[in-house]
Design an enzyme around this catalytic site. Sequence first.
Site, PDB file in Angstrom:
ATOM      1  CE  LYS A   1     -10.384  -5.359  -4.249  1.00 32.42           C
ATOM      2  NZ  LYS A   1     -10.137  -4.202  -3.357  1.00 32.42           N
TER       3      LYS A   1
ATOM      4  CD  GLU B   1      -4.836  -3.170  -6.735  1.00 31.16           C
ATOM      5  OE1 GLU B   1      -5.870  -3.105  -6.054  1.00 31.16           O
ATOM      6  OE2 GLU B   1      -4.013  -4.113  -6.644  1.00 31.16           O
TER       7      GLU B   1
ATOM      8  CG  ASP C   1      -3.924  -0.768  -4.069  1.00 33.99           C
ATOM      9  OD1 ASP C   1      -4.297   0.162  -4.813  1.00 33.99           O
ATOM     10  OD2 ASP C   1      -4.713  -1.453  -3.393  1.00 33.99           O
TER      11      ASP C   1
ATOM     12  CE  LYS D   1      -4.208  -1.712   0.216  1.00 31.10           C
ATOM     13  NZ  LYS D   1      -5.268  -1.363  -0.759  1.00 31.10           N
TER      14      LYS D   1
END
Length: 328
Positions: free
Chosen positions: A218, A168, A142, A111
């Site tokens: 997802k 991402e 991401d 992250k």
Amino acid sequence: MTAETTPSLSDVLATVRVVSLPLHTRFRGVEHREAALIEGPEGWAEFSPFVEYEPAEASTWLAAALDFAWRPQPPALRTEIPVNATMPAVPADIVPEVLARYDGCRTVKVKVAEAGQTLADDHARVRAVREAMGPAGRIRIDANGGWNVDEAEHAAHALAEFDLEYLEQPCASVDELAELRARLRRWDLPIAADESVRKAQDPIAVARAGAADLIVVKAQPLGGVRRALEIVAETGLPAVVSSALDTSIGLSQGAALAAALPELAFDCGLGTASLYAADVVREPLVARGGVIPVGRLTPDDELLRAHTASAERTQWWHARIAQAHALL
């Protein structure tokens, strides 16, 4: 599901168990994750849209849960799913401690672009992951749409030394992703779209605009396994299956999606049970040898009781399910 096949609200609420689970590390601004677990004829499913999501968005998550609990799922093409480790926006010195929870994972999603942090923080974190993983490890980052185009291009260059697998959702909009992808084309650094798929009214727009090299799908936010498979087919892009900080019950739904994909070229973001300090099943879906198994799970009664949310929070989730159900 159609109006005719959607279970009644009373049938749904009759089995709901609301839990609050502690996390090892603060993630996405929370230290406890709340989720509603629902049992149907096919087994248990999870409804856990983040608390700030409005009813219209939450209704898609409920559709996914009801589909998983009330209907048989598409055939599985594989029995286990390779998963990546997930690295929250922690200080660099915490990286080894987090990675130790992911047995055998060869890929790490890091992250970045966390509010209140700097690119220097991201650089230190990614460097620590690369040092821990060695040259053979794969690293993807991401940003959750946290950069504008110029910031994302600068960050990509600054982090390129760590041999990134892909970026991402570096920017929030499809137009920004398309511009960034054009700028980075000569760098051969792929762009993955997540929010531009799962939070979009038109999840195919990102592919139509040539704004991504692959998509992140997802099960919960996209309305279930079937709808996610349709989106992958319609975009024609490679897909990475991921989760939304689900419990192991929700992760089993993600595993069903990954198992049903015709092709699975990337490690999946379905190892996030390792972020939890507790779960609702006796054998959580944590990575073992870098994979998780495919199959339905049943929550443990004792664990459900131990982690039952307060009466006030349980009532809040019941009301939320009612609002979402009314929109199906």
